[in-house]
Design a protein around this motif. Structure first.
Motif, PDB file in Angstrom:
ATOM      1  N   GLN A   1      45.623  45.615  56.729  1.00 33.78           N
ATOM      2  CA  GLN A   1      44.605  44.835  57.426  1.00 33.78           C
ATOM      3  C   GLN A   1      43.377  45.680  57.755  1.00 33.78           C
ATOM      4  OE1 GLN A   1      47.181  42.910  60.508  1.00 33.78           O
ATOM      5  NE2 GLN A   1      46.131  41.099  59.694  1.00 33.78           N
ATOM      6  N   GLU A   2      43.502  46.968  57.697  1.00 33.69           N
ATOM      7  CA  GLU A   2      42.388  47.839  58.050  1.00 33.69           C
ATOM      8  C   GLU A   2      41.514  48.215  56.859  1.00 33.69           C
ATOM      9  OE1 GLU A   2      45.719  48.854  59.031  1.00 33.69           O
ATOM     10  OE2 GLU A   2      45.368  47.618  60.793  1.00 33.69           O
TER      11      GLU A   2
ATOM     12  N   ARG B   1      35.216  45.669  19.660  1.00 36.17           N
ATOM     13  CA  ARG B   1      36.618  45.763  20.093  1.00 36.17           C
ATOM     14  C   ARG B   1      36.804  46.632  21.324  1.00 36.17           C
ATOM     15  NH1 ARG B   1      40.792  44.791  16.333  1.00 36.17           N
ATOM     16  NH2 ARG B   1      41.700  46.782  16.878  1.00 36.17           N
ATOM     17  N   SER B   2      35.767  46.783  22.149  1.00 34.85           N
ATOM     18  CA  SER B   2      35.894  47.606  23.343  1.00 34.85           C
ATOM     19  C   SER B   2      36.025  46.749  24.597  1.00 34.85           C
ATOM     20  CB  SER B   2      34.692  48.549  23.483  1.00 34.85           C
ATOM     21  OG  SER B   2      33.537  47.836  23.827  1.00 34.85           O
ATOM     22  N   VAL B   3      36.735  47.282  25.568  1.00 36.92           N
ATOM     23  CA  VAL B   3      36.852  46.657  26.886  1.00 36.92           C
ATOM     24  C   VAL B   3      36.469  47.696  27.931  1.00 36.92           C
ATOM     25  CG1 VAL B   3      38.603  44.946  26.293  1.00 36.92           C
ATOM     26  CG2 VAL B   3      39.325  47.215  27.026  1.00 36.92           C
ATOM     27  N   GLU B   4      35.856  47.213  29.005  1.00 43.10           N
ATOM     28  CA  GLU B   4      35.496  48.107  30.109  1.00 43.10           C
ATOM     29  C   GLU B   4      36.428  47.831  31.278  1.00 43.10           C
ATOM     30  OE1 GLU B   4      31.752  49.358  32.984  1.00 43.10           O
ATOM     31  OE2 GLU B   4      31.391  48.028  31.283  1.00 43.10           O
ATOM     32  N   ILE B   5      36.860  48.876  31.947  1.00 41.50           N
ATOM     33  CA  ILE B   5      37.742  48.722  33.102  1.00 41.50           C
ATOM     34  C   ILE B   5      37.036  49.204  34.368  1.00 41.50           C
ATOM     35  CG2 ILE B   5      39.875  48.932  31.759  1.00 41.50           C
ATOM     36  CD1 ILE B   5      40.071  51.859  32.878  1.00 41.50           C
ATOM     37  N   GLY B   6      37.511  48.701  35.492  1.00 44.27           N
ATOM     38  CA  GLY B   6      37.064  49.154  36.802  1.00 44.27           C
ATOM     39  C   GLY B   6      38.271  49.122  37.736  1.00 44.27           C
ATOM     40  N   TYR B   7      38.292  49.997  38.733  1.00 43.43           N
ATOM     41  CA  TYR B   7      39.454  50.078  39.620  1.00 43.43           C
ATOM     42  C   TYR B   7      39.066  50.695  40.962  1.00 43.43           C
ATOM     43  CZ  TYR B   7      39.295  54.784  37.689  1.00 43.43           C
ATOM     44  OH  TYR B   7      38.872  56.028  37.282  1.00 43.43           O
ATOM     45  N   GLY B   8      39.918  50.479  41.940  1.00 46.49           N
ATOM     46  CA  GLY B   8      39.728  51.078  43.256  1.00 46.49           C
ATOM     47  C   GLY B   8      41.042  51.105  44.011  1.00 46.49           C
ATOM     48  N   ILE B   9      41.201  52.116  44.820  1.00 50.35           N
ATOM     49  CA  ILE B   9      42.389  52.310  45.658  1.00 50.35           C
ATOM     50  C   ILE B   9      41.920  52.369  47.107  1.00 50.35           C
ATOM     51  CG2 ILE B   9      44.340  53.861  46.185  1.00 50.35           C
ATOM     52  CD1 ILE B   9      44.604  52.680  43.414  1.00 50.35           C
ATOM     53  N   ILE B  10      42.676  51.754  48.038  1.00 55.28           N
ATOM     54  CA  ILE B  10      42.290  51.833  49.443  1.00 55.28           C
ATOM     55  C   ILE B  10      42.306  53.298  49.880  1.00 55.28           C
ATOM     56  CG2 ILE B  10      43.000  49.479  50.007  1.00 55.28           C
ATOM     57  CD1 ILE B  10      45.572  50.593  51.223  1.00 55.28           C
ATOM     58  N   PRO B  11      41.401  53.679  50.778  1.00 61.03           N
ATOM     59  CA  PRO B  11      41.268  55.101  51.149  1.00 61.03           C
ATOM     60  C   PRO B  11      42.559  55.792  51.572  1.00 61.03           C
ATOM     61  CG  PRO B  11      39.409  53.874  51.983  1.00 61.03           C
ATOM     62  CD  PRO B  11      40.369  52.860  51.414  1.00 61.03           C
ATOM     63  N   SER B  12      43.417  55.122  52.335  1.00 63.58           N
ATOM     64  CA  SER B  12      44.634  55.785  52.824  1.00 63.58           C
ATOM     65  C   SER B  12      45.648  56.079  51.720  1.00 63.58           C
ATOM     66  CB  SER B  12      45.301  54.937  53.911  1.00 63.58           C
ATOM     67  OG  SER B  12      45.788  53.720  53.365  1.00 63.58           O
TER      68      SER B  12
ATOM     69  N   ILE C   1      50.175  46.298  48.537  1.00 64.74           N
ATOM     70  CA  ILE C   1      48.992  46.294  47.690  1.00 64.74           C
ATOM     71  C   ILE C   1      48.104  47.463  48.107  1.00 64.74           C
ATOM     72  CG2 ILE C   1      46.952  45.002  46.968  1.00 64.74           C
ATOM     73  CD1 ILE C   1      48.551  42.424  47.710  1.00 64.74           C
ATOM     74  N   VAL C   2      47.892  48.394  47.164  1.00 71.90           N
ATOM     75  CA  VAL C   2      47.123  49.598  47.476  1.00 71.90           C
ATOM     76  C   VAL C   2      45.777  49.639  46.765  1.00 71.90           C
ATOM     77  CG1 VAL C   2      49.216  50.923  47.977  1.00 71.90           C
ATOM     78  CG2 VAL C   2      48.206  51.022  45.678  1.00 71.90           C
TER      79      VAL C   2
END
Length: 163
Positions: free
Chosen positions: A29-30, A81-92, A67-68
């Protein structure tokens, strides 16, 4: 570890009073799983182009039912034939290998399901942690470019030999 998002999951993530669970998965929640505009964009893309839902559906990064973070393709494959990805992880939960594993898994999905031969990712020049994630997954730095919102970003690419 990766759970494909449905529109209903994305709508729950958009609620102002942050949810505690989605389908039995806990949510911090934070900490924000993804920026609001990305969740809204994913909903729009899934609604307008359901045929390409494989490519438009973000994946929740889940560790021990928590869920992180989130990872996604930015669009269906391009003509080359290319794909682009993006991602993120919560800081903790950063710097624990979760992004590295999520990138490996989403590339495995892309390259095995649709025989993609090329993946691209962009990182902020100062984001050394993300650059390490990409390098560990076989991406090679191909240069940089100026992004109107983020300034100068580095361009990473991974090619897969298809037999």
């Amino acid at each position: 570890m990766l759970h494909k998002c449905q529109i209903s999951h994305l709508k729950v993530l958009l609620k102002i009073d942050k949810p505690i669970k989605i389908n039995g998965l806990t949510i911090s929640q934070e900490e924000e799983i993804a920026p609001r505009f990305l969740l809204e964009l994913a909903i729009d893309n899934l609604s307008q182009d359901p045929v390409n839902s494989f490519w438009w559906s973000p994946r929740l990064i889940v560790v021990d039912r928590e869920i992180v973070g989130m990872i996604s393709f930015k669009s269906p494959p391009k003509l080359n034939r290319s794909v682009e990805i993006g991602y993120g992880i919560i800081p903790s939960k950063q710097r624990q290998g979760f992004a590295t594993e999520a990138v490996r898994l989403i590339l495995q999905e892309a390259f095995s399901s649709d025989r993609r031969s090329n993946s691209i990712a962009h990182t902020n020049l100062l984001n050394k942690a993300s650059q390490r994630v990409l390098a560990k997954n076989g991406f090679v730095l191909r240069g940089s470019k100026l992004d109107p919102q983020e300034g100068e970003i580095s361009i990473w690419q991974k090619k897969i030999a298809i037999t």
